[in-house]
Design an enzyme around this catalytic site. Structure first.
Site, PDB file in Angstrom:
ATOM      1  CG  ASP A 266      -8.045  16.035  -0.136  1.00 44.83           C
ATOM      2  OD1 ASP A 266      -6.953  15.995   0.474  1.00 44.83           O
ATOM      3  OD2 ASP A 266      -8.558  17.100  -0.531  1.00 44.83           O
TER       4      ASP A 266
ATOM      5  CE  LYS B 164       7.349  14.987   6.592  1.00 47.87           C
ATOM      6  NZ  LYS B 164       6.882  13.715   6.006  1.00 47.87           N
TER       7      LYS B 164
ATOM      8  CB  ILE C 146      14.168  14.105  -2.843  1.00 44.33           C
ATOM      9  CG1 ILE C 146      14.810  13.374  -1.661  1.00 44.33           C
ATOM     10  CG2 ILE C 146      14.034  13.163  -4.040  1.00 44.33           C
ATOM     11  CD1 ILE C 146      13.888  12.390  -0.983  1.00 44.33           C
TER      12      ILE C 146
ATOM     13  CG  ASP D 143     -12.238   9.645   1.604  1.00 45.85           C
ATOM     14  OD1 ASP D 143     -12.973   9.204   0.698  1.00 45.85           O
ATOM     15  OD2 ASP D 143     -11.919  10.851   1.698  1.00 45.85           O
TER      16      ASP D 143
ATOM     17  CB  SER E 190       9.758  15.951  -5.031  1.00 43.52           C
ATOM     18  OG  SER E 190       9.911  16.818  -3.925  1.00 43.52           O
TER      19      SER E 190
ATOM     20  CG  ASN F 283       5.400   9.339  -0.483  1.00 47.03           C
ATOM     21  OD1 ASN F 283       6.532   9.764  -0.283  1.00 47.03           O
ATOM     22  ND2 ASN F 283       4.628   9.814  -1.455  1.00 47.03           N
TER      23      ASN F 283
ATOM     24  CB  VAL G  22      -0.924   0.024   1.230  1.00 46.75           C
ATOM     25  CG1 VAL G  22      -1.769   1.297   1.241  1.00 46.75           C
ATOM     26  CG2 VAL G  22      -1.807  -1.220   1.262  1.00 46.75           C
TER      27      VAL G  22
ATOM     28  CE1 TYR H 195       7.078  18.417   5.438  1.00 42.61           C
ATOM     29  CE2 TYR H 195       9.245  19.247   6.062  1.00 42.61           C
ATOM     30  CZ  TYR H 195       8.463  18.321   5.412  1.00 42.61           C
ATOM     31  OH  TYR H 195       9.058  17.282   4.741  1.00 42.61           O
TER      32      TYR H 195
END
Length: 346
Positions: A126, A224, A253, A134, A255, A153, A71, A220
């Site tokens: 979402d 994390k 990275i 969902d 992206s 991810n 998944v 953010y």
């Protein structure tokens, strides 16, 4: 002055009265302690080098047989897409979960074209909306599958570095809802089946923002850091069930999230980064002091080692340097926005 002279005389008398044998013992103890410290640091660095460049990780097949499922959340672009492709190449069937149905369908077709023996399923949801319906759909899918691998991810960062006081409330809410709550809810649906089967792999994408307090990306960075603590705790809980839990610590990275397009020695593309993750499962890489965590990409690993084992991550100097870097990024982003605004007005 008399006070200082008096105490210096006392110290001098103490030194003179100290027996030569005890002086030798004291010097030897200090030398031994210093040598032990240096040797231990050197051994840690050797361990890092071996983990990054020599020792292989656990084979993916050890987490589930051919035809079991992986998944992948946030699967439609960037790292998520690459995780899906490389896991499909390793003969895992893939459940793709992301927001945009059309992108999921495109990726699903790409996987089945490249790997005809691989099955795919898709679920458009979402994570920012945090809708129970969902997650109920996700549970229905997961419960009927032999899920061996979960890749957490899905994630969101700030549009540009922004002081916390100026961060839009909706952006702040989305970051916490997607990065934290979405990851927790998805994992809680998948883990019971893994516990029953006594095997599995749970990968969660972390960030150097979780290691280093990051001014101007405060929400953010905090999200994390939360994932770092949560994933490490989860790893200890699930290890007795034969489940490997690993938080992947990543620097930049190329992206859509990072808004970086050019690769460099320290900024890999998604394909190179994901390959390093999947071939180094169970190895700490550059994060020897973090249980159930890894910095598997070689340059990220060396940076993580230096930050965690040499400079430290919470000191004011390190935080100030990080702040300066993101202030510079913010200034460039604002200037770019002004230029684009000027072009549109003309």
């Amino acid at each position: 002055m008399d006070f200082l002279t008096k105490h210096l005389d006392c110290l001098s008398n103490w030194q003179l009265n100290l027996q030569p044998g005890w002086q030798t013992v004291g010097a030897s103890a200090l030398l031994a302690a210093g040598s032990l410290f240096v040797v231990s640091r050197a051994l840690v660095f050797v361990r890092v080098l071996l983990s990054l460049f020599v020792l292989p990780g656990k084979p993916l097949r050890s987490f589930g047989p051919k035809g079991s499922w992986a998944v992948v959340t946030g699967a439609s672009d960037g790292l998520g897409k690459e995780f899906a492709l490389q896991l499909a190449r390793a003969d895992f069937n893939i459940l793709l979960v992301s927001r945009t149905a059309s992108k999921l369908d495109t990726l699903s077709n790409e996987i089945t074209t490249k790997f005809p023996s691989v099955q795919t399923k898709t679920l458009a949801m979402d994570f920012a909306r945090n809708q129970d319906s969902d997650y109920e759909k996700l549970k229905e899918l997961v419960d009927e599958l032999d899920v061996s691998v979960l890749v957490n991810n899905v994630g969101k960062s700030h549009s540009i570095p922004t002081p916390f006081a100026l961060t839009p409330e909706d952006e702040m809410t989305d970051i916490v809802t997607i990065n934290c709550l979405g990851t927790l809810r998805a994992t809680q649906l998948v883990v019971p089946g893994m516990m029953q089967r006594k095997r599995g792999l749970v990968l969660t994408m972390g960030s150097f923002g979780g290691l280093l307090p990051t001014p101007l990306l405060a929400t953010y960075s905090g999200s994390k850091a939360f994932l770092q603590q949560w994933s490490t705790s989860l790893g200890s809980e699930l290890e007795p069930y034969g489940i490997t839990v690993e938080l992947v610590q990543a620097y930049l990275i190329t992206s859509a999230m990072s808004k970086i397009r050019r690769t460099s020695a320290t900024i890999p593309d998604p394909r190179s980064f994901v390959k390093s993750v999947l071939t180094k499962i169970g190895r700490n890489g550059g994060s020897p002091t973090y249980a159930y965590s890894s910095s598997p990409y070689w340059s990220h690993g060396l940076m993580a080692w230096f930050l965690t084992c040499v400079t430290g991550t919470m000191g004011k100097i390190v935080v100030s340097q990080n702040k300066g870097m993101h202030e510079s990024i913010r200034k460039r982003a604002l200037r770019k926005a002004e230029r684009e605004k000027g072009k549109k007005s003309t």
